[in-house]
Motif scaffolding. Structure first.
Motif, PDB file in Angstrom:
ATOM      1  N   LEU A   1       0.811  -1.293  -0.011  1.00 31.98           N
ATOM      2  CA  LEU A   1       0.089   0.113   0.013  1.00 31.98           C
ATOM      3  C   LEU A   1       0.892   1.153   0.058  1.00 31.98           C
ATOM      4  CD1 LEU A   1      -2.552  -0.897   2.572  1.00 31.98           C
ATOM      5  CD2 LEU A   1      -2.899  -1.050   0.134  1.00 31.98           C
TER       6      LEU A   1
ATOM      7  N   THR B   1      -3.886  -5.942   5.527  1.00 27.68           N
ATOM      8  CA  THR B   1      -4.673  -5.313   4.342  1.00 27.68           C
ATOM      9  C   THR B   1      -5.852  -6.238   3.872  1.00 27.68           C
ATOM     10  OG1 THR B   1      -3.090  -6.863   3.209  1.00 27.68           O
ATOM     11  CG2 THR B   1      -2.527  -4.716   3.469  1.00 27.68           C
TER      12      THR B   1
ATOM     13  N   ASP C   1      -8.361  -4.235   2.249  1.00 23.63           N
ATOM     14  CA  ASP C   1      -7.958  -3.866   0.956  1.00 23.63           C
ATOM     15  C   ASP C   1      -8.009  -4.836  -0.075  1.00 23.63           C
ATOM     16  OD1 ASP C   1      -6.685  -0.916   1.859  1.00 23.63           O
ATOM     17  OD2 ASP C   1      -6.057  -2.485   3.290  1.00 23.63           O
TER      18      ASP C   1
ATOM     19  N   SER D   1      -4.452  -1.130  -7.113  1.00 21.53           N
ATOM     20  CA  SER D   1      -5.611  -0.330  -6.367  1.00 21.53           C
ATOM     21  C   SER D   1      -5.428   1.162  -6.601  1.00 21.53           C
ATOM     22  CB  SER D   1      -5.493  -0.787  -4.946  1.00 21.53           C
ATOM     23  OG  SER D   1      -6.363  -0.133  -4.231  1.00 21.53           O
TER      24      SER D   1
END
Length: 308
Positions: A61, A85, A88, A280
């Protein structure tokens, strides 16, 4: 797409006129492309997603505030792997089947551990419902990054150096090099209908080198072959050596060659292998049926007469 806005001052000077000077006058007719002479698999097809877990995938990230990603004044460290995560990236069921779910709120990527070369990769993706700041009013955005190398977070604290098969609403299949040392060549035509970058892939276009921070950084797909939001799209990526072809729902939309990395001394090293990343970047996205099979040659792209 690894750019929310031009990250360098020079990008503010990229204009309609500069793009036209690079590619010349726009073609009179839209080019319609088809894919022919598909290669036979040179080995067994392998699934990169087991349908149950994220085994083989590593998360990373970027910054807690994605708006800081391209800021030269950023002082905070990226999140990296310092937090859980599971909110996520996760495996969830959608449309009755398992898929990789990417929330998109915090920017980053899932990187598969396999070092890949000479392959045909196929996956399906579709957009989720949610979009996030600072891209909530911009086209939904994500990306398939390939020939990944270097360190996690090396590019804007968020991605690894690589080449991008763009997954962005209206631009799926667009090509970008990710990282200042990554290079490639392709052929382009000037398209005044584009807001940016004004350059579109065309088989009979002008030859250009693409690089991060240049007027030829992003080369738009030859056509928009994406299906409506809510439907699944099939992406095919064919890579042999330093040459790649992007295909969206069976339609070839981009071809790049001479993939390379420029060393500190200016030397050029062909880029022929690497990992893949699923980005992402501001939009909830689903991925499934991710498979890879070895190939020894690329298919061919052929231009055909436009429909009357």
């Amino acid at each position: 797409m690894v750019a929310l806005a031009p990250p360098a001052a020079s990008f503010a000077q990229i204009t309609y006129e500069r793009a036209r000077s690079i590619a010349g006058d726009p073609p009179k007719a839209v080019e319609r492309l088809i894919l022919t002479d598909l290669p036979r698999p040179a080995g067994k097809r392998v699934a990169l997603f087991d349908g149950r877990t994220l085994a083989g995938w590593s998360p990373w990230l970027g910054y807690a505030d994605p708006a800081a990603t391209y800021s030269s004044g950023t002082v905070a460290a990226p999140i990296g792997t310092s937090r859980d995560t599971s909110d996520d990236f996760a495996v969830r069921r959608i449309d009755g089947k398992p898929a990789i779910w990417i929330k998109g709120q915090t920017w980053g990527s899932l990187t598969h551990r396999a070092d890949l070369r000479d392959y045909h990769l196929r996956l399906q993706f579709k957009w989720g419902e949610r979009v996030w700041a600072p891209r909530e009013k911009l086209p939904r955005n994500n990306g398939l990054l390939y020939h990944t190398h270097g360190k996690p977070g090396e590019v804007y604290g968020t991605w690894q150096p690589s080449l991008e098969f763009e997954i962005m609403k209206g631009s799926v299949g667009m090509f970008l090099p990710v990282g200042p040392a990554v290079r490639a060549r392709t052929s382009v035509a000037f398209d005044p209908s584009l807001y940016w970058p004004h350059l579109r892939f065309r088989t009979d276009g002008r030859d250009v080198e693409t690089r991060n921070g240049s007027p030829t950084w992003a080369i738009e797909a030859a056509s928009d072959a994406e299906r409506p939001v809510g439907e699944w799209n099939t992406l095919d990526l064919y890579v042999v050596g330093d040459h790649a072809i992007h295909v969206v729902n069976g339609v070839p939309v981009s071809e790049v060659r001479d993939l390379a990395v420029i060393g500190p001394d200016g030397s050029r090293q062909p880029l022929t292998h690497g990992q893949i990343q699923l980005q992402s970047e501001g939009a909830e996205t689903w991925f499934r049926q991710i498979t890879i099979e070895p190939i020894r040659r690329l298919p061919r792209i052929r231009a055909v007469a436009p429909r009357p």
